[in-house]
Write a protein that holds these residues in place. Structure first.
Motif, PDB file in Angstrom:
ATOM      1  N   SER A  88      26.838 -42.158 -26.637  1.00  0.00           N
ATOM      2  CA  SER A  88      26.822 -40.749 -27.054  1.00  0.00           C
ATOM      3  C   SER A  88      25.452 -40.120 -26.839  1.00  0.00           C
ATOM      4  CB  SER A  88      27.194 -40.622 -28.536  1.00  0.00           C
ATOM      5  OG  SER A  88      28.435 -41.213 -28.817  1.00  0.00           O
ATOM      6  N   PHE A  89      24.425 -40.960 -26.743  1.00  0.00           N
ATOM      7  CA  PHE A  89      23.045 -40.463 -26.638  1.00  0.00           C
ATOM      8  C   PHE A  89      22.419 -40.808 -25.290  1.00  0.00           C
ATOM      9  CE2 PHE A  89      24.193 -41.679 -30.976  1.00  0.00           C
ATOM     10  CZ  PHE A  89      24.221 -40.414 -31.553  1.00  0.00           C
ATOM     11  N   SER A  90      23.247 -41.174 -24.313  1.00  0.00           N
ATOM     12  CA  SER A  90      22.731 -41.633 -23.022  1.00  0.00           C
ATOM     13  C   SER A  90      21.980 -40.554 -22.244  1.00  0.00           C
ATOM     14  CB  SER A  90      23.859 -42.211 -22.167  1.00  0.00           C
ATOM     15  OG  SER A  90      24.844 -41.218 -21.920  1.00  0.00           O
ATOM     16  N   ASP A  91      22.166 -39.291 -22.605  1.00  0.00           N
ATOM     17  CA  ASP A  91      21.420 -38.208 -21.951  1.00  0.00           C
ATOM     18  C   ASP A  91      19.999 -38.074 -22.496  1.00  0.00           C
ATOM     19  OD1 ASP A  91      23.571 -37.618 -20.371  1.00  0.00           O
ATOM     20  OD2 ASP A  91      24.233 -35.890 -21.555  1.00  0.00           O
ATOM     21  N   SER A  92      19.686 -38.785 -23.553  1.00  0.00           N
ATOM     22  CA  SER A  92      18.354 -38.707 -24.168  1.00  0.00           C
ATOM     23  C   SER A  92      17.436 -39.772 -23.572  1.00  0.00           C
ATOM     24  CB  SER A  92      18.451 -38.913 -25.678  1.00  0.00           C
ATOM     25  OG  SER A  92      19.243 -37.898 -26.256  1.00  0.00           O
ATOM     26  N   ASP A  93      16.168 -39.411 -23.413  1.00  0.00           N
ATOM     27  CA  ASP A  93      15.173 -40.371 -22.910  1.00  0.00           C
ATOM     28  C   ASP A  93      14.751 -41.359 -23.981  1.00  0.00           C
ATOM     29  OD1 ASP A  93      15.242 -39.090 -20.463  1.00  0.00           O
ATOM     30  OD2 ASP A  93      13.484 -37.844 -20.882  1.00  0.00           O
ATOM     31  N   ALA A  94      14.893 -40.963 -25.240  1.00  0.00           N
ATOM     32  CA  ALA A  94      14.508 -41.827 -26.354  1.00  0.00           C
ATOM     33  C   ALA A  94      15.514 -41.637 -27.484  1.00  0.00           C
ATOM     34  CB  ALA A  94      13.092 -41.508 -26.833  1.00  0.00           C
ATOM     35  N   LEU A  95      15.651 -42.701 -28.281  1.00  0.00           N
ATOM     36  CA  LEU A  95      16.590 -42.706 -29.393  1.00  0.00           C
ATOM     37  C   LEU A  95      15.876 -43.266 -30.612  1.00  0.00           C
ATOM     38  CD1 LEU A  95      19.522 -42.671 -30.618  1.00  0.00           C
ATOM     39  CD2 LEU A  95      19.789 -44.986 -29.663  1.00  0.00           C
ATOM     40  N   LEU A  96      15.852 -42.491 -31.679  1.00  0.00           N
ATOM     41  CA  LEU A  96      15.274 -42.940 -32.942  1.00  0.00           C
ATOM     42  C   LEU A  96      16.427 -43.190 -33.906  1.00  0.00           C
ATOM     43  CD1 LEU A  96      12.882 -43.518 -34.821  1.00  0.00           C
ATOM     44  CD2 LEU A  96      12.797 -41.055 -35.326  1.00  0.00           C
ATOM     45  N   VAL A  97      16.672 -44.467 -34.210  1.00  0.00           N
ATOM     46  CA  VAL A  97      17.698 -44.869 -35.157  1.00  0.00           C
ATOM     47  C   VAL A  97      16.997 -45.135 -36.478  1.00  0.00           C
ATOM     48  CG1 VAL A  97      19.401 -46.634 -35.766  1.00  0.00           C
ATOM     49  CG2 VAL A  97      19.199 -45.857 -33.384  1.00  0.00           C
ATOM     50  N   LEU A 121      14.846 -36.432 -27.195  1.00  0.00           N
ATOM     51  CA  LEU A 121      14.927 -37.422 -28.261  1.00  0.00           C
ATOM     52  C   LEU A 121      16.182 -37.178 -29.093  1.00  0.00           C
ATOM     53  CD1 LEU A 121      13.629 -39.644 -30.164  1.00  0.00           C
ATOM     54  CD2 LEU A 121      12.633 -37.716 -31.429  1.00  0.00           C
ATOM     55  N   ALA A 122      16.952 -38.244 -29.325  1.00  0.00           N
ATOM     56  CA  ALA A 122      18.068 -38.177 -30.269  1.00  0.00           C
ATOM     57  C   ALA A 122      17.623 -38.862 -31.552  1.00  0.00           C
ATOM     58  CB  ALA A 122      19.299 -38.876 -29.697  1.00  0.00           C
ATOM     59  N   VAL A 123      17.758 -38.170 -32.673  1.00  0.00           N
ATOM     60  CA  VAL A 123      17.430 -38.736 -33.984  1.00  0.00           C
ATOM     61  C   VAL A 123      18.750 -39.006 -34.697  1.00  0.00           C
ATOM     62  CG1 VAL A 123      16.309 -38.346 -36.206  1.00  0.00           C
ATOM     63  CG2 VAL A 123      15.224 -37.527 -34.094  1.00  0.00           C
ATOM     64  N   VAL A 124      18.998 -40.281 -34.962  1.00  0.00           N
ATOM     65  CA  VAL A 124      20.265 -40.697 -35.538  1.00  0.00           C
ATOM     66  C   VAL A 124      20.016 -41.384 -36.875  1.00  0.00           C
ATOM     67  CG1 VAL A 124      22.319 -42.121 -35.202  1.00  0.00           C
ATOM     68  CG2 VAL A 124      21.267 -40.955 -33.245  1.00  0.00           C
ATOM     69  N   GLY A 125      20.454 -40.747 -37.941  1.00  0.00           N
ATOM     70  CA  GLY A 125      20.394 -41.351 -39.264  1.00  0.00           C
ATOM     71  C   GLY A 125      21.654 -42.166 -39.486  1.00  0.00           C
ATOM     72  N   ILE A 126      21.489 -43.360 -40.030  1.00  0.00           N
ATOM     73  CA  ILE A 126      22.636 -44.210 -40.355  1.00  0.00           C
ATOM     74  C   ILE A 126      22.521 -44.605 -41.825  1.00  0.00           C
ATOM     75  CG2 ILE A 126      23.832 -46.387 -39.913  1.00  0.00           C
ATOM     76  CD1 ILE A 126      22.876 -46.251 -37.022  1.00  0.00           C
ATOM     77  N   ARG A 176      19.199 -32.262 -40.602  1.00  0.00           N
ATOM     78  CA  ARG A 176      19.492 -31.622 -39.319  1.00  0.00           C
ATOM     79  C   ARG A 176      19.225 -32.583 -38.160  1.00  0.00           C
ATOM     80  NH1 ARG A 176      16.371 -28.352 -42.266  1.00  0.00           N
ATOM     81  NH2 ARG A 176      14.600 -28.407 -40.827  1.00  0.00           N
ATOM     82  N   TYR A 177      19.559 -33.852 -38.337  1.00  0.00           N
ATOM     83  CA  TYR A 177      19.371 -34.845 -37.281  1.00  0.00           C
ATOM     84  C   TYR A 177      20.372 -34.581 -36.153  1.00  0.00           C
ATOM     85  CZ  TYR A 177      17.688 -37.318 -41.504  1.00  0.00           C
ATOM     86  OH  TYR A 177      17.096 -37.661 -42.683  1.00  0.00           O
ATOM     87  N   THR A 178      20.164 -35.244 -35.034  1.00  0.00           N
ATOM     88  CA  THR A 178      21.112 -35.167 -33.928  1.00  0.00           C
ATOM     89  C   THR A 178      22.486 -35.628 -34.413  1.00  0.00           C
ATOM     90  OG1 THR A 178      19.266 -35.725 -32.463  1.00  0.00           O
ATOM     91  CG2 THR A 178      21.496 -35.858 -31.536  1.00  0.00           C
ATOM     92  N   ALA A 179      22.501 -36.696 -35.220  1.00  0.00           N
ATOM     93  CA  ALA A 179      23.742 -37.188 -35.825  1.00  0.00           C
ATOM     94  C   ALA A 179      23.392 -37.928 -37.110  1.00  0.00           C
ATOM     95  CB  ALA A 179      24.474 -38.126 -34.862  1.00  0.00           C
ATOM     96  N   TYR A 180      24.276 -37.823 -38.093  1.00  0.00           N
ATOM     97  CA  TYR A 180      24.128 -38.564 -39.351  1.00  0.00           C
ATOM     98  C   TYR A 180      25.408 -39.377 -39.510  1.00  0.00           C
ATOM     99  CZ  TYR A 180      22.569 -39.422 -44.196  1.00  0.00           C
ATOM    100  OH  TYR A 180      22.141 -40.000 -45.374  1.00  0.00           O
ATOM    101  N   LEU A 181      25.277 -40.702 -39.438  1.00  0.00           N
ATOM    102  CA  LEU A 181      26.410 -41.607 -39.331  1.00  0.00           C
ATOM    103  C   LEU A 181      26.571 -42.469 -40.575  1.00  0.00           C
ATOM    104  CD1 LEU A 181      25.725 -42.821 -35.675  1.00  0.00           C
ATOM    105  CD2 LEU A 181      26.872 -40.728 -36.439  1.00  0.00           C
TER     106      LEU A 181
END
Length: 187
Positions: free
Chosen positions: A33-42, A69-74, A100-105
């Motif tokens: 889901s975040f493959s378009d982002s250069d970086a991913l912050l989980v 950057l995708a910011v994903v809260g889990i 307001r993260y990219t996604a909150y899971l």
């Protein structure tokens, strides 16, 4: 509340473990889901921990400031024992603009948190998109304010994100995050 320090078994260069989790927006998310982002912050986080709440604004800033950057809260916490960490409360915090993260899971099974080796909230993992997946490049605290009411003097994760997005060496040493323990379900 138990103060914990992050101590994951993931090491720099490891691939991000796969996941498939429901988001507060009704969508299901995976790494692709975040493959378009250069970086991913989980970031393993939650709704109620004062350490996690103290980082909401900085994580929102990161999510809104860097297009690549995708910011994903889990949230892996046991909502049965900690009702403020329920999926419904997660949705409320997104709807009212607190988060307001990219996604909150929601990691209801807690399997994703276990796979990543997360131990506290917040517990952030920064990955770089190598084209073949996301590779761990930085597992460290978000900033140098190590208690909820401390003043931030160094935005360490922001510096790391900027370096990754610029293709440069990360200029910050890793320092374990600390916060409340993840609220594991009794087995």
């Amino acid at each position: 509340m138990v103060l914990m320090e992050s101590d994951s078994e993931l090491t720099l260069g490891d691939q991000a473990p796969a996941f498939e989790l429901p988001g507060t927006d009704g969508e299901t998310y995976s790494l692709s889901s975040f493959s378009d982002s250069d970086a991913l912050l989980v970031v393993f986080t939650c709704n109620h921990c004062p350490y996690a709440k103290a980082k909401f604004d900085e994580l929102n800033t990161l999510a809104e400031s860097y297009d690549d950057l995708a910011v994903v809260g889990i949230n892996p916490n046991d909502a049965e024992s900690y009702p403020d960490d329920s999926f419904e409360r997660m949705q409320e915090l997104v709807e009212d603009g607190t988060i307001r993260y990219t996604a909150y899971l929601h990691d209801e099974s807690q399997e994703v948190a276990r796979t990543y080796g997360a131990v506290c909230t917040p517990d952030p993992f920064l990955f770089e998109n190598t084209g073949d997946g996301f590779e761990l490049v930085f597992h460290s605290r978000i900033d140098d304010a190590m208690s909820p009411d401390a003043e931030v003097t160094a935005h360490e994760m922001r510096e790391a994100v900027e370096a990754v997005l610029a293709g440069e060496e990360i200029p910050v040493d890793e320092t374990p995050s600390q916060g409340c323990s993840i609220k594991w379900r009794e087995e």
